[in-house]
Enzyme design. Structure first.
Site, mmCIF file in Angstrom:
data_model
loop_
_atom_site.group_PDB
_atom_site.id
_atom_site.type_symbol
_atom_site.label_atom_id
_atom_site.label_comp_id
_atom_site.label_asym_id
_atom_site.label_seq_id
_atom_site.Cartn_x
_atom_site.Cartn_y
_atom_site.Cartn_z
ATOM 1 N N ASP A 37 0.825 -1.234 0.000
ATOM 2 C CA ASP A 37 0.000 0.000 0.000
ATOM 3 C C ASP A 37 0.847 1.268 0.000
ATOM 4 O O ASP A 37 0.601 2.189 -0.765
ATOM 5 C CB ASP A 37 -1.070 -0.004 1.113
ATOM 6 C CG ASP A 37 -0.554 -0.014 2.540
ATOM 7 O OD1 ASP A 37 0.653 -0.291 2.748
ATOM 8 O OD2 ASP A 37 -1.362 0.252 3.454
ATOM 9 N N SER A 68 -13.252 3.039 27.525
ATOM 10 C CA SER A 68 -13.253 1.823 26.700
ATOM 11 C C SER A 68 -13.379 0.611 27.610
ATOM 12 O O SER A 68 -12.625 0.480 28.577
ATOM 13 C CB SER A 68 -11.957 1.707 25.898
ATOM 14 O OG SER A 68 -11.847 0.381 25.412
ATOM 15 N N GLY A 125 -4.323 -6.316 19.537
ATOM 16 C CA GLY A 125 -2.900 -6.424 19.200
ATOM 17 C C GLY A 125 -2.562 -7.582 18.280
ATOM 18 O O GLY A 125 -1.452 -8.110 18.319
ATOM 19 N N GLY A 127 -3.069 -7.497 14.821
ATOM 20 C CA GLY A 127 -2.903 -7.093 13.427
ATOM 21 C C GLY A 127 -4.200 -7.139 12.634
ATOM 22 O O GLY A 127 -4.172 -7.189 11.406
ATOM 23 N N ASP A 175 -5.764 -0.137 5.722
ATOM 24 C CA ASP A 175 -6.635 -0.525 6.837
ATOM 25 C C ASP A 175 -7.867 0.365 6.913
ATOM 26 O O ASP A 175 -8.996 -0.107 7.055
ATOM 27 C CB ASP A 175 -5.866 -0.440 8.169
ATOM 28 C CG ASP A 175 -4.620 -1.307 8.165
ATOM 29 O OD1 ASP A 175 -4.501 -2.162 7.269
ATOM 30 O OD2 ASP A 175 -3.766 -1.118 9.040
HETATM 31 C C1 GLA Z 1 -0.189 -2.479 8.420
HETATM 32 C C2 GLA Z 1 -0.391 -1.069 7.891
HETATM 33 C C3 GLA Z 1 -0.966 -1.106 6.469
HETATM 34 C C4 GLA Z 1 -0.120 -2.018 5.572
HETATM 35 C C5 GLA Z 1 0.116 -3.374 6.228
HETATM 36 C C6 GLA Z 1 1.068 -4.245 5.446
HETATM 37 O O1 GLA Z 1 -1.423 -3.114 8.570
HETATM 38 O O2 GLA Z 1 -1.262 -0.348 8.728
HETATM 39 O O3 GLA Z 1 -1.033 0.200 5.954
HETATM 40 O O4 GLA Z 1 1.079 -1.400 5.222
HETATM 41 O O5 GLA Z 1 0.635 -3.227 7.542
HETATM 42 O O6 GLA Z 1 0.510 -4.602 4.230
#
Ligand code: GLA
Length: 389
Positions: A37, A68, A125, A127, A175
């Site tokens: 990205d 929260s 946490g 991802g 994201d």
């Molecule tokens: C994280 C970042 C995204 C992208 C991914 C790897 O999620 O927030 O912008 O770079 O890593 O693809």
């Protein structure tokens, strides 16, 4: 669940009879197109049906109070609408604060304060983008509360700006875009340079998408994410001495093979190689999926993982063990790490009949080799950030 959140909201902030409003933003998983990205390439993510809820009510003064349920021990965080600054002590709340700050700086009419209770059911946490999820839920909430005329794409870009400038993480746009624009049962093929996109239905026939959480905590801010960005920027600069390109994704794999000698540093060259081949893989993978060839899509997912392992070097033993174990099962059509890497999750396409053996075998291999328990979620693809009426 919403009813219960509203009840808790009233308990925390008081019940003045006015009904609070409720918003939701999903988490995201990327199916292929990793670390492309911020290099102007393609990504292929989708939104989940789990994410972040916000229950909110506007106030008559300029105070903002946030709580929260995922961080109950931090209690209510309170500050003034006219004094929105980054504060270490505010921890998680800096993400929504960043959105408020960017909106005020743009001159949006945020006329009064509000009370808000957040609750996220994304594993934290891992991802799956809990940070972009809380940013987007805050953005759609503020747009609705203050009747701001704006598009979802504006909110997506604003959330990215909040994360880049206020929180200080130089993430790309994937994201936020996935979380804002997601559509049920589809993934989004997004060109991160032009922001052109198309939805692609996720027709997997007799298979499901499974997320496997390595339970190895990862933190984007202190990971090697920014280092990878710098390596790519250096590779691009080297190439630009001889080539008229704007991003690494402007190069095809064939061009890369011809011009790779221009990249001086061996490591930078490996990083560029991953990005350029991954971009091509993403385009091909989506073509396969659209043609109903899930098998070939899965093979490219596997190749993506190998490239992230060997050339981009962001997988680590935990994710490699999960992917390797998955590849050994007959009913697995593809498996790879997803997101930034350095821990977090894998995503796999698993034939429905093999789901149990997948969980058993991958779980057992992971326990034996890494001494950790893996967690499994069958993934449902949901709609993007919105108000829940
Ligand atoms: C994280 C970042 C995204 C992208 C991914 C790897 O999620 O927030 O912008 O770079 O890593 O693809």
């Amino acid at each position: 669940m919403i009813k219960e959140l509203v009840r808790q909201f009233n308990q925390i902030f008081g019940d003045d009879g006015a009904k609070p409003r409720t918003f939701f933003a999903p988490g995201r998983v990327n199916l292929i197109g990793e670390h492309t990205d911020y290099n102007g390439g393609y990504v292929f993510p989708c939104g989940l049906d789990i994410g972040t809820y916000a229950v909110v009510r506007i106030r008559g003064d300029q105070r903002i109070r946030m709580m929260s349920h995922n961080f109950n021990d931090r209690g209510v965080i309170e500050y003034d609408l006219n004094d929105v600054t980054y504060d270490d002590a505010h921890d998680w709340a800096n993400y929504p604060k960043g959105v408020i700050k960017v909106m005020s700086d743009k001159g949006w009419p945020l006329e009064c304060g509000f009370d808000v209770l957040y609750y996220g059911n994304l594993p934290h946490g891992t991802g799956l983008s809990s940070s972009a999820s809380i940013e987007l839920v805050t953005a759609v909430m503020l747009k609705a509360l203050f009747n701001v005329e704006t598009t979802m794409l504006d909110l997506v870009q604003l959330a990215q700006q909040a994360e880049n400038d206020f929180v200080g993480v130089s993430c790309g746009i994937m994201d936020m875009f996935a979380i804002g624009m997601s559509k049920q049962d589809s993934a989004i093929l997004l060109n991160c340079h032009t922001l052109e996109y198309q939805y692609s239905p996720l027709k997997l026939e007799d298979a499901s998408l499974v997320i496997t959480n390595s339970q190895k905590p990862r933190s984007l801010a202190d990971s090697k994410y920014n280092e990878r960005r710098r390596e790519c920027e250096r590779a691009l600069k080297d190439l630009q001495r001889a080539l008229n390109i704007a991003t690494l994704a402007d190069l095809s794999p064939e061009h890369f093979e011809t011009y790779q000698h221009l990249i001086k540093n061996d490591i930078d060259r490996k990083r560029a190689k991953h990005v350029i081949y991954e971009n091509q893989r993403t385009i091909s993978a989506v073509h396969h999926l659209q043609a109903g060839d899930v098998q070939s899509f899965g093979k490219l997912m596997n190749a993506s993982h190998v490239s992230l392992r060997d050339d981009y070097e962001v997988t680590g033993d935990e994710l490699d063990t999960l992917a390797q174990a998955a590849w050994e099962i007959a009913g697995v059509m593809g498996s790879r790490m997803t997101g930034a890497g350095f821990g977090g999750c894998t995503v796999s396409i698993v034939k429905d009949g093999a789901l149990d053996s997948f969980k058993d075998y991958v779980g057992q291999q992971y326990r034996e080799q890494m001494g950790r328990e893996a967690e499994f979620y069958v993934l449902n693809v949901g709609d993007g950030a919105r108000e829940i009426i």
